[in-house]
Enzyme design. Structure first.
Site, PDB file in Angstrom:
ATOM      1  N   HIS A  57      54.917  38.383  77.413  1.00 35.98           N
ATOM      2  CA  HIS A  57      54.177  39.562  77.012  1.00 35.98           C
ATOM      3  C   HIS A  57      55.135  40.753  76.917  1.00 35.98           C
ATOM      4  CE1 HIS A  57      50.058  37.876  78.573  1.00 35.98           C
ATOM      5  NE2 HIS A  57      50.649  37.095  77.687  1.00 35.98           N
ATOM      6  N   GLU A  59      55.514  43.547  78.553  1.00 37.61           N
ATOM      7  CA  GLU A  59      56.155  44.048  79.759  1.00 37.61           C
ATOM      8  C   GLU A  59      57.338  43.183  80.158  1.00 37.61           C
ATOM      9  OE1 GLU A  59      51.659  44.835  80.186  1.00 37.61           O
ATOM     10  OE2 GLU A  59      52.981  43.354  79.266  1.00 37.61           O
ATOM     11  N   THR A 175      34.129  42.723  39.635  1.00 41.49           N
ATOM     12  CA  THR A 175      35.301  41.949  40.060  1.00 41.49           C
ATOM     13  C   THR A 175      35.853  41.086  38.942  1.00 41.49           C
ATOM     14  OG1 THR A 175      33.953  40.088  40.819  1.00 41.49           O
ATOM     15  CG2 THR A 175      34.401  41.845  42.410  1.00 41.49           C
ATOM     16  N   SER A 182      39.486  37.774  35.378  1.00 46.69           N
ATOM     17  CA  SER A 182      39.702  38.867  36.327  1.00 46.69           C
ATOM     18  C   SER A 182      41.166  39.260  36.495  1.00 46.69           C
ATOM     19  CB  SER A 182      39.145  38.471  37.701  1.00 46.69           C
ATOM     20  OG  SER A 182      39.841  37.347  38.222  1.00 46.69           O
ATOM     21  N   ARG A 198      45.797  40.634  54.860  1.00 42.11           N
ATOM     22  CA  ARG A 198      45.566  39.207  55.111  1.00 42.11           C
ATOM     23  C   ARG A 198      46.438  38.725  56.266  1.00 42.11           C
ATOM     24  NH1 ARG A 198      46.317  35.005  50.177  1.00 42.11           N
ATOM     25  NH2 ARG A 198      44.532  36.130  49.291  1.00 42.11           N
ATOM     26  N   ASP A 214      38.515  28.853  41.569  1.00 43.92           N
ATOM     27  CA  ASP A 214      39.848  29.453  41.506  1.00 43.92           C
ATOM     28  C   ASP A 214      40.941  28.635  42.180  1.00 43.92           C
ATOM     29  OD1 ASP A 214      38.588  31.583  40.255  1.00 43.92           O
ATOM     30  OD2 ASP A 214      38.345  32.714  42.122  1.00 43.92           O
ATOM     31  N   ARG A 221      51.987  35.140  51.292  1.00 43.76           N
ATOM     32  CA  ARG A 221      53.204  34.723  50.606  1.00 43.76           C
ATOM     33  C   ARG A 221      53.995  35.886  50.007  1.00 43.76           C
ATOM     34  NH1 ARG A 221      48.644  33.261  48.150  1.00 43.76           N
ATOM     35  NH2 ARG A 221      48.207  34.002  46.037  1.00 43.76           N
ATOM     36  N   SER A 236      28.875  23.877  52.497  1.00 44.08           N
ATOM     37  CA  SER A 236      27.662  23.246  53.039  1.00 44.08           C
ATOM     38  C   SER A 236      27.633  21.740  52.854  1.00 44.08           C
ATOM     39  CB  SER A 236      26.415  23.860  52.379  1.00 44.08           C
ATOM     40  OG  SER A 236      26.355  25.242  52.597  1.00 44.08           O
ATOM     41  N   LEU A 321      28.505  34.850  48.852  1.00 44.43           N
ATOM     42  CA  LEU A 321      28.842  34.834  50.271  1.00 44.43           C
ATOM     43  C   LEU A 321      29.009  36.259  50.786  1.00 44.43           C
ATOM     44  CD1 LEU A 321      29.501  33.485  52.905  1.00 44.43           C
ATOM     45  CD2 LEU A 321      31.825  33.022  52.073  1.00 44.43           C
TER      46      LEU A 321
END
Length: 388
Positions: A57, A59, A175, A182, A198, A214, A221, A236, A321
């Site tokens: 950590h 410290e 969009t 797009s 991200r 897509d 990257r 689903s 979504l």
């Protein structure tokens, strides 16, 4: 003298916050913490930030830095952005390490809400005779540390990640064209900035519609990162292709779908697709259905991701979504890039239902607004969100 001391404290706390930022993309699921060790005369003896999970950590890194330089820590002050831990996890307690080193004072920017710490680190230091000063919640270093660790705080307090929804479109909220075209509405600078956000996340979430349309990679990257976020697809009926690009290294991916008993449409086919994914070594997670019976329960998904150590969840999904997450009240922050362009008819940022009364609108507050290249970046949050 008191004002001079406060000014010195502010400077070193600011330095500790800057160190903590270097833990982004490295320390997950641990918080991003910075530490500066200062001699009684005001010289920096050692400094450091949290390393990868299982590593030292902040410290301990700072203590090792000071020891490597042969510095004595007797009477020193430690400036830390988060309360030193008091429990044995992957590493020993940092509070004990500071006591053993002989520091005389510890200045803390933010208390740790982790139930395993929760003030016990401060108590252990004070029991050892060390002066501990915790800054006020509105102090700049406390605010900065809270923002830097907003996902960790969310996971500790609410047992779910901080959900950040990223959207990009035209000034009139499109969009893409209706035919799906797009590339590109927003500019290169905005797209690179989106990669930075991200990289902050422990996981990136999308839906099966985006994967099929897509075939995104969803990895980081455009910039260097030492830890790739987990890619999560809500699927689903287990339609994610075995050769989808999100399965490719570096990093890993996870498909979340319905259990066999809730695969109402094409149960046998869905079961076979899930088994094919599992047989190919693709990680899968069965999640119970929501009230509609057709989609994984979003609350259960978020809870599971929190249990897996995800602090910040970065959503890059389609309009359906996005709308489901918004309707459920799951979105904590909206990261929206708007290009100075008008498209007209096209695909919306979110497929929200038509309102008959303005009382049903989604109310937000601007948190930050900046130009990124030629585009506008807006950060907005629901009122009162993030009051950890």
């Amino acid at each position: 003298m008191a004002q001079a001391k406060m000014h010195i404290d502010d400077d070193f706390l600011h330095q500790a916050v800057a160190l903590a930022r270097q833990a982004i993309g490295l320390s997950e699921p641990n918080p991003r913490v910075g530490c500066v060790l200062v001699s009684p005369s005001g010289g920096v003896l050692g400094q450091g930030h949290t390393q990868q999970a299982g590593g030292p950590h902040a410290e301990v890194v700072a203590l090792r830095d000071a020891q490597a330089q042969g510095a004595s820590l007797a009477g020193a002050t430690a400036y830390v952005t988060l309360e030193p831990c008091s429990h044995h996890g992957r590493t020993p307690p940092c509070a004990d390490a500071l006591v053993k080193a002989g520091v005389a004072r510890v200045v803390v920017a933010l208390l740790d809400p982790n139930p395993l710490v929760g003030g016990q680190g401060v108590a252990r230091l004070r029991d050892a005779g060390i002066q501990v000063d915790v800054v006020l919640p509105d102090h700049a270093s406390a605010v900065a540390s809270r923002e830097l660790n907003i996902g960790f705080l969310s996971r500790m307090v609410r047992q779910r990640p901080w959900v950040r929804m990223k959207m990009a479109g035209s000034l009139d909220g499109r969009t893409a064209l209706n035919n799906g075209q797009s590339k590109w509405i927003t500019g290169e600078a905005a797209r690179a900035d989106g990669q930075v956000w991200r990289a902050r996340a422990g996981a990136v979430l999308t839906g099966i519609g985006t994967v099929l349309a897509d075939d995104p990679r969803l990895d980081v990257r455009a910039i260097e990162t030492r830890c790739q976020p987990l890619r999560v697809v809500l699927d689903s009926h287990w339609r994610t292709p075995l050769n989808a690009r999100l399965w490719a290294e570096p990093g890993s991916a996870l498909a979340c779908g319905l259990p066999d008993s809730q695969l109402h449409d094409g149960q046998d086919a869905g079961r076979a697709r899930r088994q094919a994914l599992a047989d190919a070594g693709r990680p899968v997670l069965e999640v119970p259905a929501d009230a509609s019976g057709r989609h994984p329960d979003l609350g259960a998904v978020l809870s599971t991701l929190a249990q897996r150590g995800v602090n910040e969840l970065h959503v890059e999904a389609g309009a359906r979504l996005n709308a489901a997450l918004i309707a459920g009240g799951w979105v904590d922050e909206y990261l929206v890039y708007l290009a100075p362009k008008l498209i007209g008819p096209g695909r919306p940022l979110a497929d929200l239902p038509e309102l008959s009364n303005l009382s049903g609108l989604v109310d937000l507050r601007f948190h930050d607004v900046q130009l990124v290249g030629g585009d506008l970046r807006v950060l907005a949050r629901p009122p009162g969100r993030a009051a950890f």
